[in-house]
Design an enzyme around this catalytic site. Structure first.
Site, PDB file in Angstrom:
ATOM      1  N   THR A 175       0.849  -1.181   0.000  1.00 47.03           N
ATOM      2  CA  THR A 175       0.000   0.000   0.000  1.00 47.03           C
ATOM      3  C   THR A 175       0.891   1.239   0.000  1.00 47.03           C
ATOM      4  O   THR A 175       2.090   1.147   0.242  1.00 47.03           O
ATOM      5  CB  THR A 175      -0.897   0.024   1.244  1.00 47.03           C
ATOM      6  N   GLU A 200      -5.274  -4.433  -1.232  1.00 50.09           N
ATOM      7  CA  GLU A 200      -5.609  -5.611  -0.436  1.00 50.09           C
ATOM      8  C   GLU A 200      -6.570  -6.552  -1.153  1.00 50.09           C
ATOM      9  O   GLU A 200      -6.844  -7.662  -0.672  1.00 50.09           O
ATOM     10  CB  GLU A 200      -6.227  -5.176   0.900  1.00 50.09           C
ATOM     11  N   LYS A 218      -6.324  11.402  -2.191  1.00 46.40           N
ATOM     12  CA  LYS A 218      -6.037  10.648  -3.401  1.00 46.40           C
ATOM     13  C   LYS A 218      -5.820  11.615  -4.548  1.00 46.40           C
ATOM     14  O   LYS A 218      -6.728  12.316  -4.967  1.00 46.40           O
ATOM     15  CB  LYS A 218      -7.209   9.713  -3.714  1.00 46.40           C
ATOM     16  N   TRP A 245      -1.912   7.765  -3.360  1.00 48.60           N
ATOM     17  CA  TRP A 245      -2.276   8.182  -2.004  1.00 48.60           C
ATOM     18  C   TRP A 245      -1.317   9.238  -1.452  1.00 48.60           C
ATOM     19  O   TRP A 245      -0.111   9.185  -1.695  1.00 48.60           O
ATOM     20  CB  TRP A 245      -2.247   6.985  -1.053  1.00 48.60           C
TER      21      TRP A 245
END
Length: 551
Positions: free
Chosen positions: A189, A334, A441, A446
């Protein structure tokens, strides 16, 4: 009680290698076309790709890389990167794609946390490798994706050359049959809070995700398509396209590093691209180019837009002005990452135009294999009426159960909490309404608001700071910094504070604007009320609204 009866089918494990093997046998002459970083166009076939992937597997075995060990990549979308996908996973090595757009400290953390043995890199990232190598002592060697360079990285660790490694091998290898539960790919991530976290996919989950991605009401990839993934192969495995395209036997067009509107349009037209995929920012540039140049698409039929919400105006421009169908998608690292796509069924296609458009502007229905629900603060599932909203929870065979390196379950009662706030309507269509975490975002990437705030409060003249998302016409969202000065720092200016960020975060993480206030709103427990702040500044116009974010 009767005893269950087992089926009498072959026990053939789902291995990633089966995808490329299938394409090499049954779509052998289908092309893979790449714009190389050298600037020219490279083309070969799935048959060629599999042979070179096998040569790479032999070379990695000679280097002593074993099953379960990680090999990283720092590379654009190209044929060598594709070979690395399969030459690693095909023999049980974990392919770890690394996002070079992250801040240096994050990349260092990711490489060291993954404990990468070797790292492949495109030569455009030579300067980055020179910074990384001294900080990543466990990396045994760095493999340049090409021939010997005029100026190799000046680092202590060995620098190897991809083509030299492959030339020493013959490619005469049978892909081993692997336990389908062993790891295949590792993606991190972007670190919305704290350090980035790793999602470790299995051979089985990756193959199942490829099937899900290729379904007619998913991306709908077929052998009749020419697919161009604009979404980088270092960004959640390019949404599964490098696996789904060979599964279907589709022509694959890889754009390299040149993602501007003109470069993409010319490549699409030259190669007859029918399907593409990427974040809204890329499509803004493409639409701007075709408008200014007065040209039209002659082959492009549909495009998948995800990473952040597709603006309704963009959807209308593609469909109404150019006849290109937009597939609005949602997912996350994920989830490998695909979760839902906005595709209409037989009945929905026959509704009034505006009713159809309203559905298509949502994030769509989940792919078979993914289940979704929204839960309230009490943990109970909420109504599927398009009005009630709560935290989105998901489950499925390509959804993680634990993060890499952790034995703690990431699940709540068997479901993964996404951190998104959403509604689900009676048609089963998902609509993301907010983030439960205060992540920003920007162009599909991110930005951690807490990291931006931490830099601000380190300034001697800042008493308190909050970073919130502010709408941006090009990037979707950009950071707005709201600051309370110290009594002794009333002379602090916007320009001085922004200059303070230089070298402390990636440039594209820097706030686009700073607003000074007397106080920030807090809850009874002392937490910042960011919802209140977003309400206060919802009409704020950023000075960059007519231009680019920092690069």
């Amino acid at each position: 009680m009767t005893k269950p009866v087992l089926g009498r089918m072959m026990d053939v494990p789902l291995n990633v290698s089966m995808l490329l093997r299938h394409a090499a046998r049954y779509a052998a002459d289908t092309e893979i076309v790449s714009r190389r970083i050298e600037g020219d166009i490279h083309r070969y076939t799935y048959r060629d790709c599999e042979k070179r992937a096998k040569q790479l597997a032999q070379a990695l075995t000679k280097l002593g890389v074993g099953q379960g060990e990680r090999v990283g990549t720092l590379a654009w979308n190209g044929y060598r990167h594709l070979e690395a996908y399969y030459g690693t996973t095909g023999i049980g090595i974990v392919c770890h794609t690394i996002n070079p757009r992250l801040f240096l400290e994050q990349i260092v953390y990711i490489v060291n946390h993954a404990d990468d043995r070797y790292i492949f890199f495109d030569t455009t990232f030579t300067a980055l490798v020179e910074k990384l190598a001294p900080l990543c002592p466990n990396v045994k060697g760095w493999i340049a994706l090409g021939d010997a360079q005029p100026r190799p990285p000046t680092i202590a660790a060995p620098v190897l050359y991809y083509e030299t490694l492959l030339e020493a091998e013959n490619g005469e290898l049978d892909w081993p049959q692997l336990d389908e539960q062993i790891a295949s790919n590792l993606c991190y991530t972007s670190g919305t809070t704290g350090h980035p976290r790793g999602a470790l996919y299995s051979q089985r989950s990756t193959v199942l995700h490829a099937y899900g991605a290729a379904l007619p009401d998913s991306m709908g990839i077929s052998a009749r398509d020419a697919v161009l993934p604009v979404v980088p192969m270092f960004h959640v495995n390019a949404w599964g396209i490098p696996h789904a395209a060979p599964l279907a036997g589709a022509k694959l067009v890889l754009p390299g590093k040149d993602l501007d509107g003109r470069s993409l349009y010319e490549l699409m037209e030259a190669e007859g691209v029918t399907l593409s995929a990427g974040v809204p920012t890329v499509w803004m540039g493409l639409l701007a180019y075709v408008r200014e140049a007065g040209v039209r698409f002659t082959s492009l039929e549909r495009t998948v837009i995800g990473g952040s919400s597709c603006p309704p105006a963009m959807l209308r421009a593609f469909e109404d002005d150019y006849g290109v169908r937009v597939i609005h998608a949602w997912g996350m690292t994920e989830m490998s990452p695909l979760g839902s796509l906005a595709r209409l069924n037989w009945e929905q296609e026959r509704r009034a135009p505006e009713a159809r458009r309203h559905l298509l502007e949502k994030q769509g229905r989940p792919i078979c294999g993914v289940d979704m629900k929204i839960v309230g603060a009490d943990g109970n599932e909420m109504r599927r009426d398009g009005v009630a909203f709560g935290e989105l929870h998901v489950r499925g065979p390509w959804v993680i159960g634990k993060y890499f390196g952790s034995e703690e379950s990431a699940l709540v009662h068997g479901w993964f909490p996404t951190g998104d706030v959403a509604t689900i309507d009676s048609d089963g269509f998902l609509q993301i309404t907010d983030r439960s975490k205060d992540v920003i975002k920007s162009g599909g990437e991110w930005i951690s608001s807490s990291d931006v705030e931490n830099v601000a409060v380190a300034h001697p003249d800042v008493a308190e700071a909050a970073c919130i998302a502010c709408p941006h016409p090009k990037w979707g969202e950009r950071p707005l910094l709201v600051v309370v000065r110290r009594p002794t720092g009333q002379g602090l200016t916007r320009e001085a504070l922004l200059a303070f960020y230089e070298g402390k975060v990636a440039k594209w993480w820097m706030p686009d604007d700073v607003v000074f206030v007397d106080e920030l709103p807090h809850t009874a427990t002392g937490k910042l009320m960011k919802i209140k702040l977003r309400e206060m500044f919802r009409d704020h116009v950023l000075p960059t609204a007519g231009g680019d974010r920092p690069s």
